[in-house]
Design an enzyme around this catalytic site. Structure first.
Site, PDB file in Angstrom:
ATOM      1  N   GLU A 304      31.049  22.195  33.932  1.00  0.00           N
ATOM      2  CA  GLU A 304      32.005  22.818  35.139  1.00  0.00           C
ATOM      3  C   GLU A 304      33.291  22.648  34.663  1.00  0.00           C
ATOM      4  OE1 GLU A 304      32.923  24.692  37.707  1.00  0.00           O
ATOM      5  OE2 GLU A 304      31.071  23.945  38.794  1.00  0.00           O
ATOM      6  N   ASP A 308      35.968  25.677  33.565  1.00  0.00           N
ATOM      7  CA  ASP A 308      37.172  26.397  34.361  1.00  0.00           C
ATOM      8  C   ASP A 308      38.391  26.172  33.502  1.00  0.00           C
ATOM      9  OD1 ASP A 308      35.503  26.072  36.551  1.00  0.00           O
ATOM     10  OD2 ASP A 308      36.319  24.371  37.367  1.00  0.00           O
ATOM     11  N   SER A 522      31.769  29.149  40.421  1.00  0.00           N
ATOM     12  CA  SER A 522      32.703  28.442  39.628  1.00  0.00           C
ATOM     13  C   SER A 522      33.198  29.009  38.733  1.00  0.00           C
ATOM     14  CB  SER A 522      32.074  27.220  39.255  1.00  0.00           C
ATOM     15  OG  SER A 522      31.061  27.326  38.589  1.00  0.00           O
ATOM     16  N   ASP A 567      36.270  48.174  44.677  1.00  0.00           N
ATOM     17  CA  ASP A 567      35.545  47.856  45.658  1.00  0.00           C
ATOM     18  C   ASP A 567      34.267  47.465  45.293  1.00  0.00           C
ATOM     19  OD1 ASP A 567      34.624  47.715  48.406  1.00  0.00           O
ATOM     20  OD2 ASP A 567      34.970  49.578  48.983  1.00  0.00           O
ATOM     21  N   ILE A 568      33.086  46.700  45.431  1.00  0.00           N
ATOM     22  CA  ILE A 568      31.964  46.242  45.118  1.00  0.00           C
ATOM     23  C   ILE A 568      31.073  46.964  46.280  1.00  0.00           C
ATOM     24  CG2 ILE A 568      30.308  44.811  44.400  1.00  0.00           C
ATOM     25  CD1 ILE A 568      33.065  45.148  42.493  1.00  0.00           C
ATOM     26  N   GLY A 586      34.764  48.833  51.451  1.00  0.00           N
ATOM     27  CA  GLY A 586      35.527  47.975  52.036  1.00  0.00           C
ATOM     28  C   GLY A 586      35.101  46.256  52.149  1.00  0.00           C
ATOM     29  N   ASP A 588      33.664  42.917  52.502  1.00  0.00           N
ATOM     30  CA  ASP A 588      32.060  42.596  52.891  1.00  0.00           C
ATOM     31  C   ASP A 588      32.022  41.154  52.577  1.00  0.00           C
ATOM     32  OD1 ASP A 588      31.185  42.175  50.115  1.00  0.00           O
ATOM     33  OD2 ASP A 588      31.489  44.375  49.989  1.00  0.00           O
TER      34      ASP A 588
END
Length: 614
Positions: A304, A308, A522, A567-568, A586, A588
């Site tokens: 992690e 990051d 993450s 936009d996905i 839009g 979601d």
């Protein structure tokens, strides 16, 4: 000096005013009570000699005033946009009334606890005292037990009910650890060593034509990015190729680390050598919070933490980076000589960073709890702490979660998703802190062209109401849901999650000297944070203020300039035995407003006409 300084001074005078006449402590009255927490088994009584650190929150009577300032300095159309508050101004606005300070002092003194035994926050709105369990039980007329988590066997010391003297009730907002049964966890990152596979994929993709992506830099993304995400992939995909930060304008980015996750510097150098050679031999600033360690043994490297730091700092070099290592990790085996593990280290970090005069302008966190395991009083108080950072000009990103609409079980078909209120009904499970409206929750995508990744956390808070900045975008999404779909499973009036998204799988990192691929939201949160930091760099280089609390700006930009976000519209986030929400045109509840188009966003955020720095 700003026009509200008179108010700041007036509030500060309340804190230092002479206390009123002392009142004797009265009979105890229940302050908080919860049902038996799901997933926990009550064991034996806690040993009376075990020390426990009690955190006592005093009311913040002027928080609404702080919130007003926060929204004004975060609204791009307000004349005060970017005029963030100082540390001292924020502290004055959250300071408790002097009567509350006095009454809590009297309560503690009645149990032999005096000023030398007390640790106070700079604003005096938090008091910390370490006492043996027997005294905590006496102070709150309660009984602590050792509770065992059914899934992992971790143990904590908690109670399901506590009381305080009736005449102190209005002067204490909450006391913890008492009813907090959360299990802070990192997102469900999955690391797999794939050196040989990656080499084969690279050979296959070497001669493959680039992927056409109109919003990307040059309209194209390397074919290899469909199987392995690198720094170059993200710069291409999110239209940031060619932007060169100087790292000399006072900008900074931070990453939080918990649960003994150590960011390994040797791994970072291997990552830089392969993906960011101009950053080779540079590093980050390490900050220990409450005894957080910095174990640089290669075998102790954290997936992690490495993910990051490698991508957040790799994307933003040479912007200075900070890694915060905060102590506190289960399992905890209590005995008479071992301090308790309060299992809420992100509030320790929050206390620390609020006390710092100059925190990084962008900070990313990839850890969260199930919202329903966090007492409402505690969630709201911690959320108020994030608001304080926003008012000071800090942008906070949090991973939205890796359980879709569910409880984190990697298999959506087996997620239980039971409510934790004693009714045991099926409910979608949002996470906190992502559900706090004062942070930016980041969902996940995969592949190119981008689709929603199935594990992307999303849904609606059961604690926080939907803020006005979300109303237009989210109401359109809800209007598209078939009538009655998921009825009773979520709160349609709640704060909606996530706000935005970014790539969240197939990230190539180095861990313990080896390469591999890793995924989870993450990955998305530090990625989005990195592009926010680049936007801050662009603004600061023009002597403009940092972006601070992002959400009002993000939703305003989306409403006025749709090209600012990709936009996905494909994918969903299953969980709790359902297919979850669908990505759609839009906003979601899987990918939020979408993924960033840095080039468009940079032109927008640097076009505000007023120079906001001296």
């Amino acid at each position: 000096m700003r026009s509200f300084v008179w108010f700041t001074l007036a509030v500060a005078s309340l804190v230092t005013a002479a206390p009123s006449e002392t009142k004797p402590c009265g009979a105890h009255k229940i302050k908080e009570e919860i049902a038996h927490p799901i997933g926990w088994v009550k064991g034996k009584p806690a040993h009376p000699d075990v020390p426990i650190e009690l955190r006592i929150a005093l009311p913040q009577p002027n928080f609404s005033e702080l919130e007003r300032h926060l929204y004004e300095v975060s609204d791009p159309f307000h004349e005060r946009y970017g005029q963030h508050l100082s540390k001292e101004e924020v502290e004055a606005l959250v300071a408790p009334h002097s009567e509350s300070v006095h009454m809590v002092n009297e309560w503690l003194a009645s149990h032999g606890i005096y000023e030398d035994d007390i640790v106070r926050s700079p604003a005096k709105d938090w008091v910390r005292v370490t006492v043996p369990i027997r005294l905590a039980e006496q102070m709150m007329d309660t009984k602590y037990y050792v509770w065992v988590n059914e899934k992992d066997g971790n143990t904590i010391i908690r109670t399901t009910q506590y009381s305080i003297p009736e005449n102190v009730h209005e002067h204490v907002e909450l006391v913890q650890p008492t009813t907090l049964f959360s299990t802070l966890r990192g997102m469900d990152t999955t690391f797999r060593f794939t050196a040989e596979d990656s080499a084969n994929v690279a050979k296959v993709n070497a001669d493959a034509p680039p992927i056409s992506v109109p919003s990307a830099s040059g309209g194209k993304v390397d074919a290899s990015c469909n199987s392995t995400i690198t720094v170059t992939c993200l710069l291409q995909l999110y239209n940031a190729v060619g932007f060169k930060p100087t790292g000399k304008v006072g900008n900074a980015i931070g990453i939080t680390g918990y649960l003994e996750q150590f960011a390994n510097i040797a791994d970072l150098q291997l990552f830089y050598a392969e993906q960011r050679p101009d950053a080779l031999n540079s590093s980050f600033k390490f900050v220990s919070v409450k005894g957080g360690l910095n174990n640089q043994t290669l075998s102790e490297a954290g997936a992690e933490a490495n993910l990051d730091t490698q991508f957040a700092f790799g994307l933003t070099h040479p912007i200075p980076g900070t890694f915060y290592s905060t102590a506190g990790r289960p399992p905890f085996i209590p005995d008479a000589g071992t301090p308790t593990d309060t299992n809420e280290p992100y509030t320790d970090w929050l206390d620390f960073v609020l006390s710092h005069p100059s925190p990084p302008q962008t900070i990313s966190t990839s850890y969260a709890d199930s919202e329903q395991t966090v007492p409402v009083s505690f969630a709201k108080r911690a959320c108020n702490g994030f608001a304080q950072l926003g008012a000071r000009g800090v942008s906070l990103t949090f991973s939205s979660g890796d359980g879709g609409v569910g409880d984190g079980d990697p298999n959506p078909a087996t997620q239980t998703c039971f409510s934790n209120d004693g009714r045991n009904v099926t409910r979608f499970i949002p996470l906190f802190p992502p559900s706090c409206p004062f942070v930016t929750a980041v969902g996940g995508t995969i592949h190119i062209p981008e689709t929603a990744v199935f594990f992307s956390g999303g849904g609606f808070s059961n604690v926080f109401n939907r803020p006005t900045f979300q109303e237009l975008a989210v109401s359109k999404f809800l209007a598209k849901l078939p009538k009655g779909k998921f009825a009773g499973l979520f709160n349609p009036n709640g704060r909606a999650i996530p706000d935005v998204a970014a790539q969240a799988d197939l990230f190539k990192i180095f861990l313990s000297g080896r390469t591999g691929l890793i995924g989870g939201t993450s990955a998305a949160a530090p990625t989005f944070a990195a592009f926010v930091s680049l936007l801050n760099e662009a603004r600061l280089s023009k002597r403009q203020a940092p972006l601070g609390f992002l959400n009002p700006l993000l939703y305003t930009i989306d409403a006025l300039s749709p090209k600012a976000f990709n936009d996905i519209t494909v994918g969903n986030n299953p969980g709790c035995g359902t297919e979850g929400f669908n990505a759609t045109q839009g906003w979601d509840a899987v990918t939020g407003l979408g993924t960033p188009n840095f080039g468009v966003l940079k032109d927008i955020v640097t076009s505000f006409p007023v120079s906001l720095l001296p």
